[in-house]
Design a protein around this motif. Structure first.
Motif, mmCIF file in Angstrom:
data_model
loop_
_atom_site.group_PDB
_atom_site.id
_atom_site.type_symbol
_atom_site.label_atom_id
_atom_site.label_comp_id
_atom_site.label_asym_id
_atom_site.label_seq_id
_atom_site.Cartn_x
_atom_site.Cartn_y
_atom_site.Cartn_z
ATOM 1 N N PHE A 1 1.128 -1.141 0.033
ATOM 2 C CA PHE A 1 0.067 -0.216 -0.447
ATOM 3 C C PHE A 1 1.424 1.344 0.025
ATOM 4 O O PHE A 1 2.281 1.129 0.487
ATOM 5 C CB PHE A 1 -0.682 0.314 0.844
ATOM 6 C CG PHE A 1 -0.308 0.508 2.549
ATOM 7 C CD1 PHE A 1 0.237 1.234 3.381
ATOM 8 C CD2 PHE A 1 0.286 -0.325 3.148
ATOM 9 C CE1 PHE A 1 0.780 1.684 4.229
ATOM 10 C CE2 PHE A 1 0.791 -0.919 4.885
ATOM 11 C CZ PHE A 1 1.256 0.341 4.768
ATOM 12 N N ARG B 1 -7.477 3.897 10.201
ATOM 13 C CA ARG B 1 -8.710 3.022 9.902
ATOM 14 C C ARG B 1 -9.774 4.039 9.161
ATOM 15 O O ARG B 1 -10.374 3.640 8.022
ATOM 16 C CB ARG B 1 -9.280 2.385 11.353
ATOM 17 C CG ARG B 1 -9.168 1.288 11.870
ATOM 18 C CD ARG B 1 -9.413 0.509 12.652
ATOM 19 N NE ARG B 1 -8.692 -0.631 13.766
ATOM 20 C CZ ARG B 1 -9.102 -0.764 14.894
ATOM 21 N NH1 ARG B 1 -9.751 -0.432 15.081
ATOM 22 N NH2 ARG B 1 -8.193 -2.282 15.597
ATOM 23 N N GLY C 1 -8.955 4.076 5.949
ATOM 24 C CA GLY C 1 -9.177 2.732 5.124
ATOM 25 C C GLY C 1 -7.625 1.426 5.337
ATOM 26 O O GLY C 1 -8.005 0.541 4.723
ATOM 27 N N LEU C 2 -7.266 1.707 5.810
ATOM 28 C CA LEU C 2 -6.179 1.411 6.046
ATOM 29 C C LEU C 2 -6.378 -0.021 7.457
ATOM 30 O O LEU C 2 -7.089 0.367 8.000
ATOM 31 C CB LEU C 2 -4.744 1.895 5.833
ATOM 32 C CG LEU C 2 -4.281 2.402 4.568
ATOM 33 C CD1 LEU C 2 -2.846 3.494 5.635
ATOM 34 C CD2 LEU C 2 -3.440 1.831 4.001
ATOM 35 N N THR C 3 -6.079 -1.333 7.453
ATOM 36 C CA THR C 3 -6.142 -1.767 8.676
ATOM 37 C C THR C 3 -5.135 -1.631 9.984
ATOM 38 O O THR C 3 -3.396 -1.273 9.983
ATOM 39 C CB THR C 3 -5.104 -3.103 8.473
ATOM 40 O OG1 THR C 3 -6.719 -3.468 7.437
ATOM 41 C CG2 THR C 3 -5.639 -4.211 9.234
ATOM 42 N N PRO D 1 -5.463 -2.017 3.192
ATOM 43 C CA PRO D 1 -7.155 -2.551 4.028
ATOM 44 C C PRO D 1 -7.468 -3.738 3.570
ATOM 45 O O PRO D 1 -7.474 -4.847 2.766
ATOM 46 C CB PRO D 1 -8.162 -1.830 2.848
ATOM 47 C CG PRO D 1 -6.960 -0.312 2.286
ATOM 48 C CD PRO D 1 -5.558 -1.472 2.248
ATOM 49 N N GLY D 2 -8.442 -4.145 4.567
ATOM 50 C CA GLY D 2 -9.125 -5.682 4.964
ATOM 51 C C GLY D 2 -8.259 -7.143 5.117
ATOM 52 O O GLY D 2 -8.428 -7.933 4.372
#
Length: 273
Positions: free
Chosen positions: A100, A173, A176-178, A192-193
């Motif tokens: 990412f 978060r 959209g990042l973890t 993400p995810g």
């Protein structure tokens, strides 16, 4: 296998956390009892997959310690999956690498918390860092770079370290990042995810293991998704209450070689439905 096991002839996939489950943090030494239990499990035709928050260079020595030279490992909380292969010179092939762009979150975090230490993983080597981390806290080599340089290179995993690191969970978060809080002063960031579970599901499908033939053993917050993913989630005896509550059963502590006990139980009794 007992009569309750619906598929006694089908292989089982055991996903094993490392730190706090198989070994002390920042070490590669595994107790003989654990090593022997892993060997029995594999010899019986089952699969052992290490699934760790450690980077790949931190996972591979533990795999060798356990005698796992062919198979699969999941590193960086699901961002990196590698296939162990004793036939190739380096002993593994990268199967899945989830990168990412860290620029936005890196600059925002550093602007809000100027003293924050930041590290960005370079798979198979180590980390670019804004400041050197203490020995044993990161796996592999470290290279000091500027914040601008660090933010320009795509990565599989960011580490934020400092007194304010835990406060960044919401902002990370929100883009959209973890975000995985490891300690109050330590935050892991991945694409993400992602989780250990998302990577393990791909490994399971690749191996052709039935979803009902999966077991996971762990002790930390970053194991929650993995424990819920498995047909049987096993928490180590010293795990926090949230981790134990997310599991189907609890085994012994690290000092009690709980992972070995759990593996032997599954090997001998199967996975009753």
């Amino acid at each position: 296998m007992n009569e309750q096991d619906t598929f006694p002839d089908q292989p089982i996939l055991a996903a094993l956390d490392i730190d706090g489950t198989l070994a002390l943090p920042s070490t590669t030494q595994v107790a003989d009892r654990v090593r022997e239990a892993v060997a029995r499990f594999v010899t019986a035709g089952h699969h052992v997959v290490l699934a760790s928050g450690r980077s790949l260079v931190g996972v591979l020595p533990v795999a060798r310690e356990l005698g796992l030279v062919d198979g699969w490992v999941v590193a960086s909380n699901g961002a990196v999956t590698a296939r162990l292969d004793s036939r190739v010179p380096r002993g593994y092939e990268l199967e899945d690498v989830q990168n990412f762009d860290p620029g936005r979150v890196v600059h925002a975090a550093r602007a809000a918390h100027p003293g924050l230490q930041i590290a960005a993983e370079r798979v198979g080597w180590g980390y670019d860092v804004t400041h050197l981390f203490p020995p044993g806290q990161l796996n592999g080599a470290q290279q000091i770079v500027s914040v601008d340089h660090l933010g320009e290179r795509s990565t599989t995993r960011l580490v934020f370290r400092g007194p304010d690191a835990g406060r960044l969970v919401g902002s990370v978060r929100s883009v959209g990042l973890t975000a995985v809080p490891v300690e109050p002063d330590w935050l892991d960031v991945t694409a993400p995810g992602l989780s250990k579970a998302t990577a393990l599901e791909k490994v399971r499908a690749n191996l052709g293991v039935l979803p009902t033939r999966t077991v996971a053993i762990g002790d930390g917050e970053n194991d929650l998704e993995m424990l819920r993913w498995a047909a049987r989630g096993v928490a180590m005896g010293h795990a926090p209450a949230t981790v134990r509550a997310a599991s189907d059963t609890v085994t012994g502590t690290l000092d009690e070689h709980g992972a070995a006990t759990a593996l032997d139980e599954v090997h001998m009794a199967g996975l009753p439905q």
